[in-house]
Write an enzyme that holds these catalytic residues in place. Structure first.
Site, PDB file in Angstrom:
ATOM      1  N   ASN A   1     -45.524  20.128  30.306  1.00 54.08           N
ATOM      2  CA  ASN A   1     -46.034  20.521  29.001  1.00 54.08           C
ATOM      3  C   ASN A   1     -45.401  21.856  28.630  1.00 54.08           C
ATOM      4  O   ASN A   1     -45.571  22.843  29.342  1.00 54.08           O
ATOM      5  CB  ASN A   1     -47.552  20.661  29.034  1.00 54.08           C
ATOM      6  CG  ASN A   1     -48.070  21.038  27.658  1.00 54.08           C
ATOM      7  OD1 ASN A   1     -48.261  20.179  26.794  1.00 54.08           O
ATOM      8  ND2 ASN A   1     -48.273  22.333  27.441  1.00 54.08           N
TER       9      ASN A   1
ATOM     10  N   ASN B   1     -31.116  31.472  26.908  1.00 49.40           N
ATOM     11  CA  ASN B   1     -30.015  30.874  27.674  1.00 49.40           C
ATOM     12  C   ASN B   1     -28.721  31.657  27.548  1.00 49.40           C
ATOM     13  O   ASN B   1     -27.778  31.401  28.259  1.00 49.40           O
ATOM     14  CB  ASN B   1     -29.794  29.420  27.238  1.00 49.40           C
ATOM     15  CG  ASN B   1     -29.524  29.295  25.750  1.00 49.40           C
ATOM     16  OD1 ASN B   1     -29.993  30.117  24.961  1.00 49.40           O
ATOM     17  ND2 ASN B   1     -28.805  28.278  25.364  1.00 49.40           N
TER      18      ASN B   1
ATOM     19  N   GLY C   1      -0.467  -8.366 -15.520  1.00 47.89           N
ATOM     20  CA  GLY C   1       0.583  -9.320 -15.873  1.00 47.89           C
ATOM     21  C   GLY C   1      -0.073 -10.601 -16.383  1.00 47.89           C
ATOM     22  O   GLY C   1      -1.100 -11.029 -15.860  1.00 47.89           O
TER      23      GLY C   1
ATOM     24  N   ARG D   1      -3.670   8.030 -10.638  1.00 44.74           N
ATOM     25  CA  ARG D   1      -4.870   8.144 -11.471  1.00 44.74           C
ATOM     26  C   ARG D   1      -6.141   8.526 -10.681  1.00 44.74           C
ATOM     27  O   ARG D   1      -7.167   8.822 -11.258  1.00 44.74           O
ATOM     28  CB  ARG D   1      -5.106   6.827 -12.236  1.00 44.74           C
ATOM     29  CG  ARG D   1      -4.229   6.716 -13.465  1.00 44.74           C
ATOM     30  CD  ARG D   1      -4.295   5.337 -14.082  1.00 44.74           C
ATOM     31  NE  ARG D   1      -3.549   4.365 -13.283  1.00 44.74           N
ATOM     32  CZ  ARG D   1      -3.547   3.057 -13.525  1.00 44.74           C
ATOM     33  NH1 ARG D   1      -4.249   2.557 -14.515  1.00 44.74           N
ATOM     34  NH2 ARG D   1      -2.846   2.244 -12.761  1.00 44.74           N
TER      35      ARG D   1
ATOM     36  N   ALA E   1       0.817  -1.220   0.000  1.00 42.43           N
ATOM     37  CA  ALA E   1       0.000   0.000   0.000  1.00 42.43           C
ATOM     38  C   ALA E   1       0.849   1.268   0.000  1.00 42.43           C
ATOM     39  O   ALA E   1       0.460   2.288   0.550  1.00 42.43           O
ATOM     40  CB  ALA E   1      -0.919  -0.007   1.222  1.00 42.43           C
TER      41      ALA E   1
ATOM     42  N   GLU F   1       4.791  -8.790 -17.490  1.00 43.24           N
ATOM     43  CA  GLU F   1       4.017  -7.549 -17.380  1.00 43.24           C
ATOM     44  C   GLU F   1       3.613  -7.088 -18.771  1.00 43.24           C
ATOM     45  O   GLU F   1       4.347  -7.290 -19.738  1.00 43.24           O
ATOM     46  CB  GLU F   1       4.853  -6.470 -16.678  1.00 43.24           C
ATOM     47  CG  GLU F   1       5.082  -6.751 -15.206  1.00 43.24           C
ATOM     48  CD  GLU F   1       3.794  -6.984 -14.445  1.00 43.24           C
ATOM     49  OE1 GLU F   1       2.986  -6.058 -14.351  1.00 43.24           O
ATOM     50  OE2 GLU F   1       3.584  -8.123 -13.963  1.00 43.24           O
TER      51      GLU F   1
ATOM     52  N   ASN G   1      -2.463 -12.273 -13.749  1.00 39.69           N
ATOM     53  CA  ASN G   1      -1.997 -12.299 -12.365  1.00 39.69           C
ATOM     54  C   ASN G   1      -2.831 -11.309 -11.550  1.00 39.69           C
ATOM     55  O   ASN G   1      -2.860 -10.121 -11.856  1.00 39.69           O
ATOM     56  CB  ASN G   1      -0.514 -11.893 -12.346  1.00 39.69           C
ATOM     57  CG  ASN G   1      -0.008 -11.619 -10.937  1.00 39.69           C
ATOM     58  OD1 ASN G   1      -0.527 -12.174  -9.969  1.00 39.69           O
ATOM     59  ND2 ASN G   1       1.012 -10.774 -10.830  1.00 39.69           N
TER      60      ASN G   1
ATOM     61  N   GLY H   1       8.994  -0.636  -6.860  1.00 39.58           N
ATOM     62  CA  GLY H   1       8.348  -1.814  -7.427  1.00 39.58           C
ATOM     63  C   GLY H   1       7.785  -2.731  -6.360  1.00 39.58           C
ATOM     64  O   GLY H   1       8.119  -2.632  -5.177  1.00 39.58           O
TER      65      GLY H   1
HETATM   66  C1  UD1 Z   1       0.778  -5.667 -10.411  1.00 41.49           C
HETATM   67  C2  UD1 Z   1       1.493  -6.890 -10.958  1.00 41.49           C
HETATM   68  C3  UD1 Z   1       0.720  -7.442 -12.148  1.00 41.49           C
HETATM   69  C4  UD1 Z   1      -0.694  -7.744 -11.734  1.00 41.49           C
HETATM   70  C5  UD1 Z   1      -1.348  -6.530 -11.092  1.00 41.49           C
HETATM   71  C6  UD1 Z   1      -2.691  -6.927 -10.509  1.00 41.49           C
HETATM   72  C7  UD1 Z   1       3.872  -6.564 -10.559  1.00 41.49           C
HETATM   73  C8  UD1 Z   1       5.167  -6.215 -11.167  1.00 41.49           C
HETATM   74  N1  UD1 Z   1       2.823  -6.562 -11.368  1.00 41.49           N
HETATM   75  O1  UD1 Z   1       0.827  -4.685 -11.438  1.00 41.49           O
HETATM   76  O2  UD1 Z   1       1.328  -8.622 -12.634  1.00 41.49           O
HETATM   77  O3  UD1 Z   1      -1.450  -8.197 -12.835  1.00 41.49           O
HETATM   78  O4  UD1 Z   1      -0.547  -6.000 -10.031  1.00 41.49           O
HETATM   79  O5  UD1 Z   1      -3.404  -5.828  -9.978  1.00 41.49           O
HETATM   80  O6  UD1 Z   1       3.800  -6.864  -9.384  1.00 41.49           O
HETATM   81  N2  UD1 Z   1       3.184  -0.943  -4.505  1.00 41.49           N
HETATM   82  C9  UD1 Z   1       4.023  -0.640  -3.458  1.00 41.49           C
HETATM   83  N3  UD1 Z   1       5.297  -0.260  -3.719  1.00 41.49           N
HETATM   84  C10 UD1 Z   1       5.786  -0.181  -4.967  1.00 41.49           C
HETATM   85  C11 UD1 Z   1       4.924  -0.495  -6.049  1.00 41.49           C
HETATM   86  C12 UD1 Z   1       3.637  -0.882  -5.790  1.00 41.49           C
HETATM   87  O7  UD1 Z   1       3.606  -0.709  -2.296  1.00 41.49           O
HETATM   88  O8  UD1 Z   1       6.960   0.155  -5.116  1.00 41.49           O
HETATM   89  C13 UD1 Z   1       1.796  -1.337  -4.209  1.00 41.49           C
HETATM   90  C14 UD1 Z   1       0.787  -0.382  -4.783  1.00 41.49           C
HETATM   91  O9  UD1 Z   1       0.471   0.628  -3.841  1.00 41.49           O
HETATM   92  C15 UD1 Z   1      -0.373  -1.288  -5.071  1.00 41.49           C
HETATM   93  C16 UD1 Z   1       0.261  -2.641  -5.344  1.00 41.49           C
HETATM   94  O10 UD1 Z   1       1.553  -2.585  -4.810  1.00 41.49           O
HETATM   95  O11 UD1 Z   1      -1.236  -1.413  -3.958  1.00 41.49           O
HETATM   96  C17 UD1 Z   1       0.318  -2.978  -6.842  1.00 41.49           C
HETATM   97  O12 UD1 Z   1       1.134  -2.034  -7.500  1.00 41.49           O
HETATM   98  P1  UD1 Z   1       0.810  -1.487  -8.948  1.00 41.49           P
HETATM   99  O13 UD1 Z   1       1.850  -0.491  -9.316  1.00 41.49           O
HETATM  100  O14 UD1 Z   1      -0.598  -1.081  -9.007  1.00 41.49           O
HETATM  101  O15 UD1 Z   1       1.063  -2.802  -9.817  1.00 41.49           O
HETATM  102  P2  UD1 Z   1       0.419  -3.117 -11.212  1.00 41.49           P
HETATM  103  O16 UD1 Z   1       1.147  -2.377 -12.272  1.00 41.49           O
HETATM  104  O17 UD1 Z   1      -1.039  -3.011 -11.137  1.00 41.49           O
END
Ligand code: UD1
Ligand code: CA
Length: 476
Positions: free
Chosen positions: A397, A406, A142, A16, A10, A157, A172, A80
């Protein structure tokens, strides 16, 4: 299930969403999005939960304050998903069980699914199990690449995929089960040589395959469960599914919801059986409604408790109130931080402000405003009245147009009215003032001094009749 921990990703901002608020804190049916996977992890049996946070970390920490099973790993830079999991490793040092990995922006995953996935994981002897689903439009996800024997060997990806790989419909979900020792070792070895220059968690699949370790897939039938929320259109869509789920649970427990698609019941609200909820109703916060109640259209009830057999008419707004059995709250009434005892009737269009406590059988009528008052059993203020900073006894009443004066411009003062007092219409109590029990205050009286018990208080300008006055006026 023994030894299950959960990591919730998170740390992302959620660009977006175009919001000043971090994405995972946007409310979904009454709870921040991230609270959903956290609660689901708990229901799945996770005894420890680590949330990886980054953007607005303090906001997220504050929300979970006091929930002792959750700890926080700070990911300063979002390098990532693989890097995010690596950040959690420290807090799970020495943990050798199974780690569930969930995303803060995939709120609708069910605990049944997670438990089934964990079972697949254990039964198949895998070090890693990926939750997958088939979608019509796999764009953005992915893709799952399987080997000749059907095993998962890689996740690619979207941005790194060949056109052929992009045409695959198995995706995924971003939710995994992994053996802790394998997981933390694997994420420590990730590289970022890919289209996005990120440390992809998905690359641990390749690591398992290369080392001859088993990676399983667990398919979920309902794509709604793995729906990711990236923008507010998807947030609204997820909220619709969330509400449908909440409504279905209540209906199966014996609550009538006349039109579930037009009813807004938050997560955590409790409604007992044989209560009917009409369209356009909002039930929010820690609200609890007893049996056999009727909540009519457009009522908004937040953080309140209602006993059995209550009726809430259209457009009533009830915030942080405690309401006993068989109370009627009539149309258009607004009440906040009030306590109402059984068989009271309020409104229509009454305004009960904080600190109001009404005893059993009290009746408050239209255009009555109350603030910081207590009113004893059976007392009534039926029309057009302001009662503030007052202690009113039983069977009093209060006539139409009564006002407690007040406020003297500097300080607030109290009005005390004993039991069985009859207050005529258009009376002003210039506080501080005390009315003894069983007295009568004549209509039109401005009370400026205390009234002893059993007395009549009357303060009016004597009436003068000037006979023929109108006729003379005409002649002039
Ligand atoms: C990721 C998956 C993808 C999958 C998809 C499903 C990877 C590389 N890809 O892509 O295969 O289909 O989710 O929804 O994992 N986050 C962090 N730190 C970071 C990056 C992300 O905490 O450095 C958290 C984000 O806040 C989010 C979650 O990880 O809650 C997913 O990250 P996001 O960047 O949305 O991954 P996707 O590109 O959707
Ligand atoms: Ca995502």
């Amino acid at each position: 299930m023994a030894d299950l921990a959960a990591v919730i990703l998170a740390a992302g901002k959620g660009t977006r969403m175009k919001s000043d608020l971090v994405k995972v804190m946007h409310p979904l049916a009454g709870a921040p999005m991230v609270a959903w996977p956290v609660e689901t992890a708990r229901q799945s049996g996770a005894s420890r939960i680590v949330a990886v946070i980054g953007h607005q970390a303090e906001t997220i920490r504050e929300y979970f304050a006091g929930q002792t099973d959750i700890s926080f790993a700070l990911q300063k830079e979002q390098l990532g998903t693989g890097h995010a999991v690596a950040c959690a490793a420290g807090l799970l040092g020495g943990f050798t069980g199974t780690v569930l990995i969930l995303c803060g922006d995939v709120p609708l995953i069910r605990s049944q699914t997670l438990r089934a996935m964990a079972e697949t994981h254990t039964a198949s002897g895998a070090v890693l199990t990926v939750l997958t689903t088939h979608v019509e439009n796999p764009c953005g996800y992915g893709r799952i690449i399987r080997g000749f024997d059907g095993r998962v060997i890689r996740i690619v990806e979207e941005k790194d995929a060949t056109p052929e790989e992009r045409s695959l419909s198995e995706i995924n979900a971003g939710i995994y089960c992994a053996d802790a020792p394998f997981l933390f070792e694997a994420v420590s070895r990730l590289g970022n040589d890919n289209a996005q220059g990120e440390y992809y968690l998905t690359d641990i699949v390749t690591q398992a395959a290369e080392r001859g370790l088993r990676c399983s897939a667990h398919a979920v039938a309902d794509p709604v469960e793995v729906m990711g929320v990236n923008d507010r259109v998807q947030l609204a869509e997820a909220a619709r599914h969330a509400r449908r789920r909440i409504g279905e649970t209540l209906m199966l427990d014996g609550v009538t919801i006349v039109d579930p698609s037009a009813t807004y019941i938050d997560r955590g609200v409790v409604v007992d059986r044989d209560t009917t909820v009409h369209p356009g109703v909002h039930l929010a916060g820690e609200t609890r409604i007893g049996t056999g109640c009727i909540v009519e259209s457009g009522a908004v009830i937040k953080g309140s408790t209602l006993g059995d057999g209550c009726v809430v008419e259209p457009g009533a707004v009830i915030r942080n109130c405690r309401i006993g059995n068989n109370v009627v709250v009539k149309a258009g009434t607004v009440m906040e931080d009030a306590m109402i005892h059984e068989h009271a009737a309020i409104g229509p269009m009454a305004h009960l402000r904080p600190g109001t406590e009404l005893g059993p059988q009290v009746k408050i009528g239209n255009f009555v405003e109350t603030k910081k008052i207590t009113m004893g059993e059976g007392s009534k203020a039926s029309h057009l009245t302001y009662l503030g900073d007052a202690a009113i006894g039983k069977n009093v009443n209060v006539g139409c147009g009564t006002i407690t004066c007040n406020y003297d411009g500097v300080r607030k003062h109290r009005t005390v009215i004993g039991d069985d007092v009859f207050v005529g219409s258009d009376v002003q109590f210039v506080a501080p003032v005390t009315i003894g029990r069983n007295s009568l205050i004549a209509a039109g009286t401005t009370v400026t001094r205390d009234v002893p018990p059993d007395s009549l208080a009357i303060a009016r300008v004597p009436q003068v009749n000037k006979e023929g006055w109108k006729l003379k006026k005409r002649e002039e």
